[in-house]
Design a protein around this motif. Structure first.
Motif, PDB file in Angstrom:
ATOM      1  N   UNK A 149      63.507  55.901  12.737  1.00 45.91           N
ATOM      2  CA  UNK A 149      62.913  57.144  12.238  1.00 45.91           C
ATOM      3  C   UNK A 149      62.354  56.939  10.829  1.00 45.91           C
ATOM      4  N   UNK A 150      63.131  56.326   9.961  1.00 46.75           N
ATOM      5  CA  UNK A 150      62.666  56.089   8.597  1.00 46.75           C
ATOM      6  C   UNK A 150      61.430  55.195   8.593  1.00 46.75           C
ATOM      7  N   UNK A 151      61.466  54.140   9.396  1.00 46.01           N
ATOM      8  CA  UNK A 151      60.334  53.214   9.430  1.00 46.01           C
ATOM      9  C   UNK A 151      59.061  53.944   9.878  1.00 46.01           C
ATOM     10  N   UNK A 152      59.170  54.758  10.933  1.00 45.92           N
ATOM     11  CA  UNK A 152      57.982  55.445  11.438  1.00 45.92           C
ATOM     12  C   UNK A 152      57.448  56.451  10.426  1.00 45.92           C
ATOM     13  N   UNK A 206      53.430  40.493  11.006  1.00 47.28           N
ATOM     14  CA  UNK A 206      54.606  40.147  11.824  1.00 47.28           C
ATOM     15  C   UNK A 206      55.316  41.431  12.246  1.00 47.28           C
ATOM     16  N   UNK A 207      56.121  41.328  13.301  1.00 50.53           N
ATOM     17  CA  UNK A 207      56.972  42.439  13.706  1.00 50.53           C
ATOM     18  C   UNK A 207      58.088  42.608  12.684  1.00 50.53           C
ATOM     19  N   UNK A 208      58.683  43.803  12.661  1.00 53.11           N
ATOM     20  CA  UNK A 208      59.752  44.095  11.706  1.00 53.11           C
ATOM     21  C   UNK A 208      60.964  44.683  12.425  1.00 53.11           C
ATOM     22  N   UNK A 209      62.140  44.409  11.880  1.00 54.33           N
ATOM     23  CA  UNK A 209      63.393  44.917  12.440  1.00 54.33           C
ATOM     24  C   UNK A 209      63.756  46.278  11.848  1.00 54.33           C
ATOM     25  N   UNK A 210      64.412  47.107  12.660  1.00 54.19           N
ATOM     26  CA  UNK A 210      65.078  48.316  12.160  1.00 54.19           C
ATOM     27  C   UNK A 210      66.542  48.231  12.579  1.00 54.19           C
TER      28      UNK A 210
END
Length: 217
Positions: A149-152, A206-210
């Protein structure tokens, strides 16, 4: 995948997650200012990472747009506390400091050999790290991984942008996408592709982790 971490808030647990990850004993991170507003930045003294502030509020997340995966729906409203998120992806150079300190293990990457970084890629995002390695790094700097949620919210902003920069389709001026460069690029290379929060590299490179589980809403 790379990491883009959020400082731990000692006053509250992260939305949708457990308690904040404890910092490694060797970490000397200071907590970010408790009171901030959109546009404020803060520098983490452990790795020099610059953070941007995302204010508390009600945000719309999810998407039911044409072409969106069914897993991205339904659109709905969430309430979040204010939080800080690193402005860019974690660089190889930053991650190397964690490895040298003994708090992180070297990534499984051709840019690393016997635990040593190829310095030609020092300012590129660290890649080929596991979720646990990303967690370890975030804890080392005194923070935690952001929730989904925070990332989005940091990516799309209060107006629920289709892309971090707005509604325009991706272009070589906005993001490193679909192998247009055929390699990673240094973090922060696309200032015109900044999200409303001021975060960079939220799309492409690059892709990122949550910290959130991979599951439907």
């Amino acid at each position: 995948a790379s990491a883009q971490e959020t400082p731990a808030n000692p006053e509250s647990a992260p939305p949708g997650g457990g308690p904040p990850a404890p910092a490694d004993e060797s970490s000397t991170a200071l907590p970010p200012p408790p009171q901030a507003q959109a546009g404020d930045t803060w520098v983490n003294p452990v790795d020099g990472g610059v953070y941007v502030y995302v204010p508390a509020g009600e945000y719309a997340i999810g998407s039911e747009a044409t072409g969106a995966s069914p897993r991205e729906g339904p659109e709905h409203s969430v309430s979040v506390d204010g939080f800080w998120i690193q402005q860019t992806e974690i660089t190889n150079e930053q991650y190397a400091e964690c490895v040298q300190d003994g708090a992180c293990s070297a990534p499984d990457s051709e840019r690393w050999s016997d635990g040593e970084l190829d310095t030609d890629f020092a300012d590129h995002p660290v890649a080929n790290v596991s979720w646990q390695q990303a967690q370890d790094y975030a804890a080392w700097v005194g923070g935690r991984l952001p929730t989904e949620v925070e990332w989005e919210i940091a990516c799309r902003g209060p107006d629920q942008n289709l892309y971090p920069w707005g509604e325009l389709p991706p272009s070589p001026d906005l993001s490193n996408y679909e192998d247009a460069v055929e390699d990673t690029v240094p973090v922060g290379s696309y200032p015109d592709g900044a999200a409303p929060s001021g975060a960079l590299d939220m799309a492409g490179n690059v892709w990122e982790w949550t910290s959130s589980l991979d599951m439907d809403y």
